[in-house]
Enzyme design. Structure first.
Site, PDB file in Angstrom:
ATOM      1  CB  CYS A  73      -0.892  -0.027   1.249  1.00  0.00           C
ATOM      2  SG  CYS A  73      -1.936   1.417   1.409  1.00  0.00           S
ATOM      3  CB  CYS A 197      -5.450   3.984  -4.691  1.00  0.00           C
ATOM      4  SG  CYS A 197      -4.614   2.412  -4.890  1.00  0.00           S
TER       5      CYS A 197
HETATM    6  N1  LIG Z   1      -6.024  -2.447  -2.018  1.00  0.00           N
HETATM    7  C1  LIG Z   1      -4.691  -2.636  -2.579  1.00  0.00           C
HETATM    8  C2  LIG Z   1      -3.609  -2.319  -1.528  1.00  0.00           C
HETATM    9  C3  LIG Z   1      -3.688  -0.912  -1.037  1.00  0.00           C
HETATM   10  C4  LIG Z   1      -3.447   0.031  -2.158  1.00  0.00           C
HETATM   11  C5  LIG Z   1      -3.668   1.483  -1.825  1.00  0.00           C
HETATM   12  N2  LIG Z   1      -4.300   1.801  -0.581  1.00  0.00           N
HETATM   13  C6  LIG Z   1      -2.355   2.224  -1.958  1.00  0.00           C
HETATM   14  O1  LIG Z   1      -2.209   3.305  -1.378  1.00  0.00           O
HETATM   15  O2  LIG Z   1      -1.477   1.711  -2.698  1.00  0.00           O
HETATM   16  C7  LIG Z   1      -4.525  -4.101  -2.987  1.00  0.00           C
HETATM   17  O3  LIG Z   1      -5.048  -4.970  -2.348  1.00  0.00           O
HETATM   18  O4  LIG Z   1      -3.796  -4.326  -3.968  1.00  0.00           O
END
Ligand SMILES: N[C@H](CCC[C@H](N)C(=O)O)C(=O)O
Length: 259
Positions: A73, A197
């Site tokens: 993340c 994200c």
């Molecule tokens: N939900 C994403 C991980 C968190 C991504 C996001 N919160 C970031 O800031 O990169 C996954 O399972 O691939």
């Protein structure tokens, strides 16, 4: 047991941060992660992060999506750097381990600079591009993200035959001018839209760099629903390197919760 936590957010992507350097919370169950992340019955967050001690690094970032699944993340890693700094773990530049490998990061002018791993592969065989920036991302180019039904579209892609097993994060992006774009993201493991994200923003910047045939060093300014971030990269004949995700990471509140 009383669990102390700190709630952080990075451009509206929010996380429960736990100082687990003692290892006291190693046995936190998936169902406890889900309950703590629940926005009605728990603290509420997109994810939960354990900061662990690990030889050879300043710390380890152990990230869980709100459904308890694990991934890398980008915004969570940036919030971890801010949290580590507040705990006095971090010096100027920190060196930490995450599920996708080692990362450097530093804080300057209240912005967290996170060095992302190089990206050599990108599937550009269809109109939508697919790549992995520590977590898998599907990049859909559109002319209007404001009215785009990112949740319906995101579920359609994420649960399609091709992606339903592993899952994928789905991003809709619209280039605004030569150096900026806007984005909305449906996140795997949250199974909903998040306000930003980090790995998605990074993936979108690289996809746009590929689409626009950028050569050498470049920077995109990125408008997400939760705030502005930027992505720097160098595009070479073998892919992308020197990738930096840059943006805010702030403490919202501290607390304890019974687990
Ligand atoms: N939900 C994403 C991980 C968190 C991504 C996001 N919160 C970031 O800031 O990169 C996954 O399972 O691939």
């Amino acid at each position: 047991m009383n669990l102390p936590f700190e709630k952080y957010q990075g451009a509206g992507n929010d996380f429960i941060m736990i100082d687990n350097r003692s290892g006291e919370w190693n046995k936190l169950s998936v169902s406890t992660v889900q309950k703590l992340c629940d926005r009605r019955f728990g603290i509420g967050a997109d994810g939960l992060i354990l900061i662990n001690s690990i030889p050879g690094f300043d710390f380890e970032v152990d990230y869980y999506n709100s459904d308890g699944s694990k991934s890398f993340c980008g915004n969570g890693a940036r919030c971890s750097v801010a949290f580590a700094h507040a705990l006095g773990i971090a010096k100027d530049t920190v060196f930490f381990l995450a599920i996708d490998g080692a990362h450097n990061a530093f804080i300057k002018d209240n912005q967290v600079f996170l060095h992302m791993n190089d990206v050599a592969d990108m599937d550009t065989s269809a109109k939508d591009f697919v790549l992995n920036t520590g977590s898998p991302h599907f990049i859909h180019f559109t002319e209007n993200v404001a009215d785009f039904d990112i949740v319906a579209y995101g579920k359609q892609i994420r649960y399609s035959e091709r992606y339903k097993q592993e899952g994928i994060n789905v991003n809709a992006i619209h280039q605004l001018d030569e150096q900026s774009f806007e984005i909305r993201t449906y996140e795997r493991g949250v199974e909903d839209e998040t306000l930003s994200c980090g790995t998605g923003i990074t993936a979108a910047a690289l996809a746009l760099g590929e689409k626009n045939n950028i050569k050498g060093a470049f920077e995109y300014q990125v408008i997400s629903r939760g705030g502005s971030l930027s992505v720097r990269f160098v595009r070479t004949d073998s892919g992308f390197n020197n990738i930096w995700l840059i943006g805010p990471a702030e403490l919202v509140f501290k607390g304890t919760v019974d687990v």
